[in-house]
Each structure stands twice: as C-alpha cells, then as structure tokens.
Design a protein around this motif. Structure first.
Motif, PDB file in Angstrom:
ATOM      1  N   ASP A 131       0.832  -1.211   0.000  1.00 29.92           N
ATOM      2  CA  ASP A 131       0.000   0.000   0.000  1.00 29.92           C
ATOM      3  C   ASP A 131       0.863   1.254   0.000  1.00 29.92           C
ATOM      4  N   SER A 132       1.966   1.207   0.740  1.00 25.97           N
ATOM      5  CA  SER A 132       2.815   2.394   0.876  1.00 25.97           C
ATOM      6  C   SER A 132       3.534   2.760  -0.420  1.00 25.97           C
ATOM      7  N   ILE A 133       3.676   1.782  -1.340  1.00 27.45           N
ATOM      8  CA  ILE A 133       4.325   2.063  -2.627  1.00 27.45           C
ATOM      9  C   ILE A 133       3.315   1.999  -3.777  1.00 27.45           C
ATOM     10  N   ASN A 134       2.036   2.124  -3.419  1.00 26.55           N
ATOM     11  CA  ASN A 134       0.960   2.155  -4.415  1.00 26.55           C
ATOM     12  C   ASN A 134       0.962   0.938  -5.336  1.00 26.55           C
ATOM     13  N   GLY A 135       1.304  -0.200  -4.778  1.00 29.18           N
ATOM     14  CA  GLY A 135       1.199  -1.436  -5.533  1.00 29.18           C
ATOM     15  C   GLY A 135       2.328  -1.720  -6.496  1.00 29.18           C
ATOM     16  N   LYS A 136       3.392  -0.927  -6.489  1.00 30.72           N
ATOM     17  CA  LYS A 136       4.459  -1.074  -7.489  1.00 30.72           C
ATOM     18  C   LYS A 136       5.488  -2.128  -7.060  1.00 30.72           C
ATOM     19  N   VAL A 137       5.028  -3.375  -6.952  1.00 28.28           N
ATOM     20  CA  VAL A 137       5.907  -4.443  -6.476  1.00 28.28           C
ATOM     21  C   VAL A 137       6.958  -4.841  -7.504  1.00 28.28           C
ATOM     22  N   GLU A 138       6.754  -4.455  -8.755  1.00 30.22           N
ATOM     23  CA  GLU A 138       7.784  -4.736  -9.760  1.00 30.22           C
ATOM     24  C   GLU A 138       9.089  -4.014  -9.439  1.00 30.22           C
ATOM     25  N   ASP A 139       8.984  -2.915  -8.678  1.00 33.32           N
ATOM     26  CA  ASP A 139      10.170  -2.215  -8.193  1.00 33.32           C
ATOM     27  C   ASP A 139      10.608  -2.926  -6.920  1.00 33.32           C
ATOM     28  N   PHE A 174       9.929  -2.161  -2.844  1.00 27.48           N
ATOM     29  CA  PHE A 174       9.168  -3.087  -1.997  1.00 27.48           C
ATOM     30  C   PHE A 174       9.972  -3.485  -0.762  1.00 27.48           C
ATOM     31  N   LEU A 175      11.242  -3.834  -0.955  1.00 30.70           N
ATOM     32  CA  LEU A 175      12.077  -4.238   0.172  1.00 30.70           C
ATOM     33  C   LEU A 175      12.302  -3.076   1.135  1.00 30.70           C
ATOM     34  N   LYS A 176      12.485  -1.877   0.600  1.00 30.81           N
ATOM     35  CA  LYS A 176      12.644  -0.703   1.464  1.00 30.81           C
ATOM     36  C   LYS A 176      11.392  -0.488   2.297  1.00 30.81           C
ATOM     37  N   ALA A 177      10.230  -0.666   1.667  1.00 34.35           N
ATOM     38  CA  ALA A 177       8.973  -0.500   2.395  1.00 34.35           C
ATOM     39  C   ALA A 177       8.833  -1.550   3.495  1.00 34.35           C
ATOM     40  N   MET A 178       9.194  -2.795   3.190  1.00 34.21           N
ATOM     41  CA  MET A 178       9.132  -3.849   4.201  1.00 34.21           C
ATOM     42  C   MET A 178      10.029  -3.514   5.391  1.00 34.21           C
ATOM     43  N   ARG A 179      11.146  -2.868   5.113  1.00 35.63           N
ATOM     44  CA  ARG A 179      12.113  -2.565   6.172  1.00 35.63           C
ATOM     45  C   ARG A 179      11.732  -1.338   6.993  1.00 35.63           C
ATOM     46  N   THR A 180      10.880  -0.494   6.457  1.00 37.14           N
ATOM     47  CA  THR A 180      10.592   0.770   7.140  1.00 37.14           C
ATOM     48  C   THR A 180       9.198   0.850   7.755  1.00 37.14           C
ATOM     49  N   VAL A 181       8.206   0.132   7.214  1.00 32.51           N
ATOM     50  CA  VAL A 181       6.873   0.209   7.814  1.00 32.51           C
ATOM     51  C   VAL A 181       6.881  -0.493   9.167  1.00 32.51           C
ATOM     52  N   GLN A 182       5.996  -0.076  10.041  1.00 24.73           N
ATOM     53  CA  GLN A 182       5.805  -0.731  11.325  1.00 24.73           C
ATOM     54  C   GLN A 182       4.362  -1.180  11.423  1.00 24.73           C
ATOM     55  N   VAL A 183       4.141  -2.332  12.023  1.00 27.70           N
ATOM     56  CA  VAL A 183       2.776  -2.859  12.103  1.00 27.70           C
ATOM     57  C   VAL A 183       2.448  -3.221  13.540  1.00 27.70           C
ATOM     58  N   ARG A 184       1.153  -3.168  13.823  1.00 25.54           N
ATOM     59  CA  ARG A 184       0.638  -3.629  15.114  1.00 25.54           C
ATOM     60  C   ARG A 184      -0.074  -4.938  14.842  1.00 25.54           C
ATOM     61  N   ALA A 185       0.612  -6.030  15.086  1.00 27.43           N
ATOM     62  CA  ALA A 185       0.113  -7.366  14.765  1.00 27.43           C
ATOM     63  C   ALA A 185      -0.660  -7.944  15.947  1.00 27.43           C
ATOM     64  N   PRO A 186      -1.352  -9.069  15.751  1.00 28.59           N
ATOM     65  CA  PRO A 186      -1.966  -9.741  16.898  1.00 28.59           C
ATOM     66  C   PRO A 186      -0.967 -10.036  18.015  1.00 28.59           C
ATOM     67  N   ARG A 187       0.299 -10.316  17.643  1.00 29.19           N
ATOM     68  CA  ARG A 187       1.309 -10.638  18.671  1.00 29.19           C
ATOM     69  C   ARG A 187       1.851  -9.410  19.365  1.00 29.19           C
ATOM     70  N   GLY A 188       1.626  -8.198  18.786  1.00 26.12           N
ATOM     71  CA  GLY A 188       2.134  -6.977  19.386  1.00 26.12           C
ATOM     72  C   GLY A 188       2.818  -6.088  18.357  1.00 26.12           C
ATOM     73  N   PRO A 189       3.498  -5.020  18.808  1.00 27.81           N
ATOM     74  CA  PRO A 189       4.159  -4.088  17.880  1.00 27.81           C
ATOM     75  C   PRO A 189       5.401  -4.713  17.268  1.00 27.81           C
ATOM     76  N   LEU A 190       5.638  -4.405  15.975  1.00 24.69           N
ATOM     77  CA  LEU A 190       6.748  -5.007  15.239  1.00 24.69           C
ATOM     78  C   LEU A 190       7.487  -3.968  14.415  1.00 24.69           C
ATOM     79  N   ARG A 191       8.792  -4.106  14.389  1.00 27.26           N
ATOM     80  CA  ARG A 191       9.635  -3.338  13.471  1.00 27.26           C
ATOM     81  C   ARG A 191      10.890  -4.149  13.220  1.00 27.26           C
ATOM     82  N   LEU A 192      11.494  -3.935  12.052  1.00 26.37           N
ATOM     83  CA  LEU A 192      12.718  -4.662  11.722  1.00 26.37           C
ATOM     84  C   LEU A 192      13.941  -3.973  12.300  1.00 26.37           C
ATOM     85  N   ASP A 193      14.904  -4.775  12.743  1.00 29.14           N
ATOM     86  CA  ASP A 193      16.186  -4.213  13.140  1.00 29.14           C
ATOM     87  C   ASP A 193      17.037  -3.989  11.893  1.00 29.14           C
ATOM     88  N   GLU A 194      18.276  -3.574  12.082  1.00 31.16           N
ATOM     89  CA  GLU A 194      19.133  -3.272  10.942  1.00 31.16           C
ATOM     90  C   GLU A 194      19.596  -4.517  10.209  1.00 31.16           C
TER      91      GLU A 194
END
Length: 424
Positions: free
Chosen positions: A337-345, A349-369
């Motif tokens: 959603d954050s890259i407007n669906g442009k998964v071909e880039d 996509f990987l940058k978005a996966m590394r920077t978005v944060q989510v509140r999952a059923p298990r709790g808050p999540l973010r990626l480390d370095e």
C-alpha cells in the motif's frame, strides 16, 4: 490426489466456503486464489508464492500457516496497493531440497513477484539462496534459522517471524531467575531450529549461573521417548522440552506414562503450541507451554479480533504459525500500500518492508538493521478458557512478557556476531 491437485481442491472449496465470487482460476490454474473484485484493466495481479509444508512431519503447523495466510487476504478482499492479489501455495514437505525446487518453480514458472515462507528452520537458507540467485524478494516466514539474519544475510530477504535463539534467550533467563532452577536437563530436536532455540536457552541459563545436567538430542520423528526419559539424570531439578511435530504428543504421553509427573517438573521451552493442544488433555493445565513471540491467549484488542475471526473460520484457535502467516500478510500489504502497488520495483518493496511498522496480533513489530523483527516474547502457561466461539478450550496464556526482544538479546550486534552461530 497429487500435491498440486490437493491445493487446487482446497482453494476451490475454501472459496466456496467464504463465498468468493471469482473461483475460475482456482479451478483451472494451479493453487491460485484470485481477488474477489474485478481486476484492473491497467495492472496485472500481484502474484505471491507461498512455501509451506502441506504434507510431511510438520503438516499440522503447515495447515495453520496456510489458514492464517488465507484468512488475512480474505479479510483484505485480496487487494493491496489498488491491485488484485493472487497467491500460489507450494508444498515443501519440511525438506530443504523440496523447498529449493518449489521456490525455483514459483520464481521461474509461476513468475511470482515475491516469495513468502518457508516454515521449517532448515528450509530457510535453501529458499534464501533462490532469492539471492534471482533477485526475487523473500519474506521469510516462519523459518527461524539464526544465520539468515546474522552471518549469512541475503540483501533481497527480510524476515517477519522470529530468529530461533530469539525465543530461547528469554526462557533461559526466566528458568534461572524466576523459576529458580539450577540443574536442568534439556530435551531438544536435533535440527537447525531445535538446536538454536535450545542452545539460546542454555546460554542465558548458564550465564546466569545455572548448570546443564544433560542435553539430550532427538531426531524429528522420534517414535519412543522411553529411552530419553530413562536417561534423565536423577539430580536434575527440572526438564525443558524443545520439541516439534508429532513428537510433541509422544513426549507428553510418555512423560505421564512413566510417572515422571510425580518425580520431576517439565517445562515447555518450545513444546505445547496451540495446534497440538486439541491432541492433549487436562493434564496439560498449569504447565508452562512455550517461550514464544505469540500466545493465542494474549489479551489485546488486535489478538482478540484475530483469534475470533480464526475460530469462526476454522473452528479452532491459531498457533503461532497461523498468527505469523497472518502477520506476514499484514506486513506485506502495508508495504505494498505504501508504494501504491508497485511491487515490480523490488528495491522499493524491500525498502517499504524494512521501514513500515505494524501492530500485529502478537504486538508491535519493526525490523532491526539486520532484517529481523524486534518483538515481545511471551512465557505462557496452558489454561482452559471459555471461548465465545469454541466454548471450553485449552490455550496458552502469557504469564511473563519480555518486551522488545532483539535477536541479539542484550548484546551489541557486533559482539553477538563475533561469538559465532550456536552449534551443538
């Protein structure tokens, strides 16, 4: 019925169950579940390859993984970034060679935009190799081999689940400091995941001052735990189990059959997951079931909504494999959603996966370095609850939360990496 035919059958019947409108591709194509809304004329669907052990020794957790993934996308109406989403489920059987073959098939024949999975720890490095070879992004879930986010990283891979020793470290600490144990026997599964979870526990337990009475390794598929139980040293003041698959039930039954419940205390460092509880009985109540990044009995709005929806859809509570796959769906959709669906880039996509944060059923999540989640780890006990959908049911209820746990525990990453991988 062959594996592909099975998945076509399951996809078609799942579509009927949830009243999906467009099932033609599921009936005619591989194991592809199309979006429920009209496909955009200007953009092809986003296609995702999902690697799971649909058959084999870990097929029960595999079913939870598939069902959690499907539930998320059904709730999302198979849409992300303004595009329809399709996915192809490939059976890895919890075998690295099969996982490698299926990952290559998904990339080269199915032309997926990215991969999700696999489940088994020792499959992870094999699938990561395919991502490295082809550049196709891999969202690793729920394989937990430590190396892939530490010593053998792949630039095109991120992990949304957990690193094996990440759940082991808190339990070793808990075992010494809060359970007060000093001389412990560990019974662990002899493969990548089992070794790293158990040895992570051993490290923090011994660093706190504990002693390992014995470390017993068993292969996956051990039929008889009698010899294992008989070899527990007499002076052991507790036993810790790190066990997977059907072996979980075998160890549970053997423990009581040999009368060990009257002699020793056994704790589930990684043992009584939600998917195995229907095969156990009330003897499990009050026992520590797991040290994990998820517990179905977690009392948060996000988890209550998730477990209720899962129970309504599948008539059972989700294990951590179900939650992890559901969260992988949430994480990938948030990124798309954050890259407007442009998964071909792929880089975007990987940058978005590394920077978005989510509140999952298990709790808050973010990626480390190093591309692994920082997340809570829960020590849980088995309790019987009255669920609004299922009635009386056994589940894991947290009794201790370690918040914001890093895969490097309390070490600086560079110091942890210098230590090298856990090896038995």
């Amino acid at each position: 019925m062959h594996g592909g035919d099975v998945m076509r059958f399951l996809s078609l019947n799942r579509a009927k169950r949830f009243g999906l409108a467009a099932v033609a591709l599921a009936a005619l194509g591989m194991a592809t579940v199309p979006g429920t809304q009209a496909q955009s004329q200007s953009q092809a669907p986003i296609k995702i390859g999902v690697l799971a052990p649909v058959t084999g020794p870990l097929s029960t957790p595999g079913k939870d993984m598939v069902d959690g993934w499907k539930l998320f996308w059904e709730q999302a109406k198979n849409q992300a970034g303004g595009r329809n989403v399709e996915y192809v489920i490939a059976d890895t059987t919890c075998n690295p060679d099969q996982a490698l073959t299926q990952a290559r098939r998904l990339v080269h024949q199915e032309k997926v935009h990215f991969l999700v999975g696999p489940l088994c720890g020792h499959e992870g490095p094999a699938v990561a190799q395919v991502s490295k070879e082809t550049g196709v992004p891999l969202v690793m879930d729920s394989a937990g081999a430590d190396s892939v986010t530490k010593w053998d990283r792949t630039p095109t891979m991120v992990r949304t689940a957990v690193s094996a020793s990440q759940i082991g470290h808190p339990f070793g600490d808990y075992l010494y400091k809060e359970l007060g144990k000093r001389n412990v026997t560990f019974i662990a599964q002899d493969y990548t995941w089992g070794q790293e979870v158990a040895l992570g526990m051993v490290r923090t337990f011994t660093e706190a001052g504990g002693k390992v009475a014995k470390l017993i390794w068993n292969p996956i598929g051990t039929k008889d735990y009698g010899a294992t139980i008989a070899s527990i040293p007499a002076d052991t003041d507790a036993v810790v189990a790190v066990v997977v698959g059907a072996d979980r039930v075998r160890l549970f039954e053997a423990w009581f059959s040999f009368g060990m419940d009257k002699k020793k205390t056994i704790y589930g460092g990684y043992w009584m997951h939600q998917d195995v509880l229907p095969q156990l009985d009330d003897r499990a109540i009050g026992m520590i079931g797991n040290s994990l990044n998820y517990a179905a009995g977690l009392d948060t709005p996000e988890n209550k909504a998730f477990t209720t929806a899962f129970a309504q859809a599948y008539r059972r509570l989700p294990s951590w494999f179900g939650e992890s796959a559901y969260t992988a769906g949430l994480w990938t959709k948030t990124a798309i959603d954050s890259i407007n669906g442009k998964v071909e880039d792929r880089e975007a996509f990987l940058k978005a996966m590394r920077t978005v944060q989510v509140r999952a059923p298990r709790g808050p999540l973010r990626l480390d370095e190093y591309d692994n989640p920082i997340q809570n780890v829960y020590i849980s006990k088995i309790q019987k609850i009255k669920h609004p959908v299922l009635g009386d049911v056994l589940t894991n209820v947290p009794v201790k939360t370690y918040e914001g746990v890093s895969q490097f525990w309390t070490d600086k990453p560079e110091d942890f990496l210098k230590r090298g991988p856990y090896k038995r």
